[in-house]
Design a protein around this motif. Sequence first.
Motif, PDB file in Angstrom:
ATOM      1  N   TRP A  16       0.848  -1.180   0.000  1.00 28.99           N
ATOM      2  CA  TRP A  16       0.000   0.000   0.000  1.00 28.99           C
ATOM      3  C   TRP A  16       0.887   1.234   0.000  1.00 28.99           C
ATOM      4  CZ3 TRP A  16      -4.409  -0.609   4.192  1.00 28.99           C
ATOM      5  CH2 TRP A  16      -5.311  -1.605   3.768  1.00 28.99           C
ATOM      6  N   LEU A  18       0.585   5.171   1.034  1.00 37.29           N
ATOM      7  CA  LEU A  18      -0.214   6.188   1.703  1.00 37.29           C
ATOM      8  C   LEU A  18       0.322   7.547   1.260  1.00 37.29           C
ATOM      9  CD1 LEU A  18      -2.333   7.047   3.748  1.00 37.29           C
ATOM     10  CD2 LEU A  18      -0.622   6.788   5.549  1.00 37.29           C
ATOM     11  N   LEU A  48     -11.347   3.637   1.835  1.00 35.67           N
ATOM     12  CA  LEU A  48     -10.647   3.749   3.111  1.00 35.67           C
ATOM     13  C   LEU A  48     -10.521   5.210   3.531  1.00 35.67           C
ATOM     14  CD1 LEU A  48      -7.727   1.225   2.449  1.00 35.67           C
ATOM     15  CD2 LEU A  48      -9.879   0.789   3.666  1.00 35.67           C
ATOM     16  N   GLN A  49     -10.375   5.419   4.837  1.00 34.41           N
ATOM     17  CA  GLN A  49     -10.100   6.735   5.375  1.00 34.41           C
ATOM     18  C   GLN A  49      -8.875   6.645   6.283  1.00 34.41           C
ATOM     19  OE1 GLN A  49     -13.161   8.180   7.994  1.00 34.41           O
ATOM     20  NE2 GLN A  49     -13.203   6.335   9.246  1.00 34.41           N
ATOM     21  N   VAL A  50      -8.248   7.782   6.516  1.00 38.97           N
ATOM     22  CA  VAL A  50      -7.066   7.846   7.365  1.00 38.97           C
ATOM     23  C   VAL A  50      -7.357   8.762   8.538  1.00 38.97           C
ATOM     24  CG1 VAL A  50      -4.623   8.449   7.494  1.00 38.97           C
ATOM     25  CG2 VAL A  50      -5.544   7.474   5.391  1.00 38.97           C
ATOM     26  N   GLU A  69      -5.899  -5.597   7.225  1.00 42.35           N
ATOM     27  CA  GLU A  69      -6.322  -4.720   6.141  1.00 42.35           C
ATOM     28  C   GLU A  69      -7.824  -4.737   5.937  1.00 42.35           C
ATOM     29  OE1 GLU A  69      -5.414  -6.031   2.056  1.00 42.35           O
ATOM     30  OE2 GLU A  69      -4.314  -7.662   3.004  1.00 42.35           O
ATOM     31  N   SER A  72      -8.687  -2.520  10.440  1.00 39.43           N
ATOM     32  CA  SER A  72      -7.955  -1.265  10.581  1.00 39.43           C
ATOM     33  C   SER A  72      -6.469  -1.557  10.689  1.00 39.43           C
ATOM     34  CB  SER A  72      -8.427  -0.476  11.802  1.00 39.43           C
ATOM     35  OG  SER A  72      -8.071  -1.138  12.997  1.00 39.43           O
ATOM     36  N   ILE A  88      -5.555   3.517   9.376  1.00 38.45           N
ATOM     37  CA  ILE A  88      -6.255   3.381   8.096  1.00 38.45           C
ATOM     38  C   ILE A  88      -7.398   2.408   8.312  1.00 38.45           C
ATOM     39  CG2 ILE A  88      -6.011   2.796   5.661  1.00 38.45           C
ATOM     40  CD1 ILE A  88      -2.970   3.136   6.037  1.00 38.45           C
TER      41      ILE A  88
END
Length: 237
Positions: A16, A18, A48-50, A69, A72, A88
Amino acid sequence: MLALFALLKWSEQRVWLLVPDADAIALAEGLKRFLFRSKVAIEVRDDLQVAGAFAPPATAKGNAFSGDENSSVELDMGAEGGARCLRIMPRRQPSGACAVLEEPGEIARWKSFDLEHGLPRLPASQVEHWTPQQLSLDRLHGFSVKKGCYPGQEIVARTHFLGKAKRGLALLEGDEPMTPGNEVRNSDAALGPVIASADADGRHIALAVLPLEREASALVVDSQPVREGALKAGLAR
């Protein structure tokens, strides 16, 4: 330099990225141009959100992230001067120990922390202007001269093995906000531009690309005196 990102390696076949500042969709489309007979899939995870907070992570430590994944993932983003965590997670899921970074003041504080530790947060106006060495990314182990093949690699590798970087990051603090793109000057000449800035907790800081070999002198940005400080350590992963 097109984009800076944190890389989470799930396996030899899955990673991933970011991406805090660059347009993720545009970056993904740009990377796809280099897929030629390769079994690689590039996907933007808009599901997804951070979230982030100035607090110690519950389980992650150093460069070892933790979590699943499908639920979270937690990252340790702390360094000298404070603890931070990122999480995440799927959208609409409660953020738990990390608060979603929506408050402008907290976002500015996070950015200021990054700049103080020498992590450039580049606006669009500064993309594709600098080599990794000019951004002092070697101190963060932020690039490789031994792996892969990418646009600009020859210049990056040649500077590393045969040349010498002549410019690098300088941390500045002033009494007024500083604008990326504006010149840092001494009494005689322009030395280089501001590339990133942040204003938080009543402080105004910036990163500039300046000659590594220069005489000590009074510096100004936009006719305002600025002070040069030392970059903090600890963000290397």
